[in-house]
Design a protein around this motif. Structure first.
Motif, PDB file in Angstrom:
ATOM      1  N   GLY A 192       0.751  -1.345  -0.003  1.00  0.00           N
ATOM      2  CA  GLY A 192      -0.089  -0.079   0.051  1.00  0.00           C
ATOM      3  C   GLY A 192       0.973   1.259  -0.113  1.00  0.00           C
ATOM      4  N   PRO A 193       0.292   2.301  -0.142  1.00  0.00           N
ATOM      5  CA  PRO A 193       1.155   3.751  -0.208  1.00  0.00           C
ATOM      6  C   PRO A 193       1.623   4.082   1.238  1.00  0.00           C
ATOM      7  CG  PRO A 193      -1.162   4.138  -0.517  1.00  0.00           C
ATOM      8  CD  PRO A 193      -1.173   2.598  -0.269  1.00  0.00           C
ATOM      9  N   SER A 194       2.502   4.761   1.022  1.00  0.00           N
ATOM     10  CA  SER A 194       3.226   5.269   2.367  1.00  0.00           C
ATOM     11  C   SER A 194       2.479   6.643   2.397  1.00  0.00           C
ATOM     12  CB  SER A 194       4.693   5.367   2.300  1.00  0.00           C
ATOM     13  OG  SER A 194       5.211   6.260   3.292  1.00  0.00           O
ATOM     14  N   PRO A 195       1.851   6.624   3.798  1.00  0.00           N
ATOM     15  CA  PRO A 195       1.452   8.010   4.266  1.00  0.00           C
ATOM     16  C   PRO A 195       2.633   9.037   4.469  1.00  0.00           C
ATOM     17  CG  PRO A 195       1.822   6.596   6.188  1.00  0.00           C
ATOM     18  CD  PRO A 195       2.428   5.778   5.066  1.00  0.00           C
ATOM     19  N   ASP A 196       3.743   8.710   4.244  1.00  0.00           N
ATOM     20  CA  ASP A 196       4.906   9.772   4.425  1.00  0.00           C
ATOM     21  C   ASP A 196       5.628  10.077   2.988  1.00  0.00           C
ATOM     22  OD1 ASP A 196       4.476   9.797   7.243  1.00  0.00           O
ATOM     23  OD2 ASP A 196       5.869   8.033   7.225  1.00  0.00           O
ATOM     24  N   ASP A 197       5.446   9.395   2.172  1.00  0.00           N
ATOM     25  CA  ASP A 197       6.011   9.594   0.868  1.00  0.00           C
ATOM     26  C   ASP A 197       5.362   9.024  -0.289  1.00  0.00           C
ATOM     27  OD1 ASP A 197       7.772   9.523  -1.322  1.00  0.00           O
ATOM     28  OD2 ASP A 197       9.587   8.618  -0.387  1.00  0.00           O
ATOM     29  N   ASP A 198       4.591   9.753  -0.984  1.00  0.00           N
ATOM     30  CA  ASP A 198       3.925   9.418  -2.205  1.00  0.00           C
ATOM     31  C   ASP A 198       4.506   8.422  -3.188  1.00  0.00           C
ATOM     32  OD1 ASP A 198       1.875  11.095  -1.161  1.00  0.00           O
ATOM     33  OD2 ASP A 198       2.313  12.889  -2.517  1.00  0.00           O
ATOM     34  N   ARG A 199       5.826   8.501  -3.468  1.00  0.00           N
ATOM     35  CA  ARG A 199       6.344   7.604  -4.380  1.00  0.00           C
ATOM     36  C   ARG A 199       6.849   6.010  -3.748  1.00  0.00           C
ATOM     37  NH1 ARG A 199      11.550  11.050  -4.583  1.00  0.00           N
ATOM     38  NH2 ARG A 199      11.042  11.193  -2.550  1.00  0.00           N
ATOM     39  N   ALA A 200       6.600   6.066  -2.371  1.00  0.00           N
ATOM     40  CA  ALA A 200       7.000   4.647  -1.682  1.00  0.00           C
ATOM     41  C   ALA A 200       5.723   3.846  -1.440  1.00  0.00           C
ATOM     42  CB  ALA A 200       7.509   5.182  -0.361  1.00  0.00           C
ATOM     43  N   THR A 201       6.032   2.661  -1.731  1.00  0.00           N
ATOM     44  CA  THR A 201       5.083   1.544  -1.448  1.00  0.00           C
ATOM     45  C   THR A 201       5.498   0.842  -0.348  1.00  0.00           C
ATOM     46  OG1 THR A 201       4.502   1.317  -3.772  1.00  0.00           O
ATOM     47  CG2 THR A 201       3.992  -0.590  -2.285  1.00  0.00           C
ATOM     48  N   LEU A 202       4.622   0.713   0.886  1.00  0.00           N
ATOM     49  CA  LEU A 202       4.948  -0.038   1.988  1.00  0.00           C
ATOM     50  C   LEU A 202       4.333  -1.619   1.806  1.00  0.00           C
ATOM     51  CD1 LEU A 202       3.988   2.485   4.867  1.00  0.00           C
ATOM     52  CD2 LEU A 202       6.285   1.920   3.981  1.00  0.00           C
ATOM     53  N   VAL A 203       5.278  -2.408   2.389  1.00  0.00           N
ATOM     54  CA  VAL A 203       4.950  -3.856   2.245  1.00  0.00           C
ATOM     55  C   VAL A 203       4.877  -4.464   3.517  1.00  0.00           C
ATOM     56  CG1 VAL A 203       5.772  -6.105   1.297  1.00  0.00           C
ATOM     57  CG2 VAL A 203       6.312  -4.091   0.041  1.00  0.00           C
ATOM     58  N   THR A 204       3.781  -4.975   4.119  1.00  0.00           N
ATOM     59  CA  THR A 204       3.787  -5.525   5.246  1.00  0.00           C
ATOM     60  C   THR A 204       3.490  -7.287   5.228  1.00  0.00           C
ATOM     61  OG1 THR A 204       2.367  -3.635   6.043  1.00  0.00           O
ATOM     62  CG2 THR A 204       2.174  -5.437   7.304  1.00  0.00           C
ATOM     63  N   LEU A 205       3.817  -8.117   6.113  1.00  0.00           N
ATOM     64  CA  LEU A 205       3.700  -9.473   6.076  1.00  0.00           C
ATOM     65  C   LEU A 205       2.337  -9.618   7.033  1.00  0.00           C
ATOM     66  CD1 LEU A 205       5.087 -12.133   5.596  1.00  0.00           C
ATOM     67  CD2 LEU A 205       6.077 -12.108   8.019  1.00  0.00           C
ATOM     68  N   THR A 206       1.571 -10.304   6.269  1.00  0.00           N
ATOM     69  CA  THR A 206       0.218 -10.856   6.882  1.00  0.00           C
ATOM     70  C   THR A 206       0.405 -11.803   7.780  1.00  0.00           C
ATOM     71  OG1 THR A 206      -0.147 -12.593   5.400  1.00  0.00           O
ATOM     72  CG2 THR A 206      -0.802 -10.130   4.768  1.00  0.00           C
TER      73      THR A 206
END
Length: 184
Positions: free
Chosen positions: A106-120
């Motif tokens: 999902g998008p990073s709330p701090d950087d519009d260019r970054a995508t955050l990845v989270t382990l489910t």
């Protein structure tokens, strides 16, 4: 396959293609090829174990392991810097992991260019499922033939080599090649 019987002339001839680069010494060539063979054998066995026990590849395991041990979500750039894999390959692998429900992006709330990845939670469970077999295999193939001193020396040597290689700018900092404009 490299053979220890390769003589100095063969090593020099093999390396003289670059002109200014001095040839590797025979002991350096031997160490290099033994390292590549050992890594290849270990990686092949690990890949088989991960596929059999978790249906994932070695690269996918690396990504899941990094996320498992991270204090929170990582950006795609952080993942790219952590594993030796191309940007496009990483995006593809992340897509497969997301489709399998092992990660979310999902998008990073701090950087519009970054995508955050989270382990489910499913990804965490899978990691915990494959890890014991991974540890067992690593111990059997890599650590069983070594003494405690060998392990210490191997760790020290490989840390020096890794740190030397990582002293270069991260791959994610390398500018992408621009496509040339289409010719009319």
């Amino acid at each position: 396959m490299y053979s220890a019987s390769m003589n100095d002339h063969d090593a020099t001839t093999a390396d003289e293609t670059d002109g200014d680069v001095p040839p590797l010494e025979p002991r350096q060539l031997e160490a290099y090829f033994v390292l590549l063979e050992a890594v290849g054998l270990l990686q092949h066995s690990v890949e088989q174990q991960l596929r059999a026990e978790g249906g994932i590849t070695y690269v996918q395991f690396q990504l899941i392991a990094r996320l498992y041990h991270a204090p929170g979500p990582l950006t795609m750039t952080q993942l790219a810097d952590g594993v030796v894999y191309s940007r496009s390959g990483l995006t593809y692998q992340a897509g497969l992991l997301e489709k399998a429900g092992l990660i979310t992006r999902g998008p990073s709330p701090d950087d519009d260019r970054a995508t955050l990845v989270t382990l489910t939670d499913t990804g965490r469970t899978l990691f915990q499922t494959v890890l014991p077999g991974h540890v067992r295999l690593s111990r059997t193939l890599l650590f069983d033939p070594l003494t405690n001193d060998d392990v210490t020396h191997l760790g020290d040597i490989m840390t020096r080599v890794r740190d030397h290689m990582r002293a270069q700018p991260p791959r994610s900092a390398t500018p992408r090649k621009r496509r040339s404009p289409a010719q009319p």
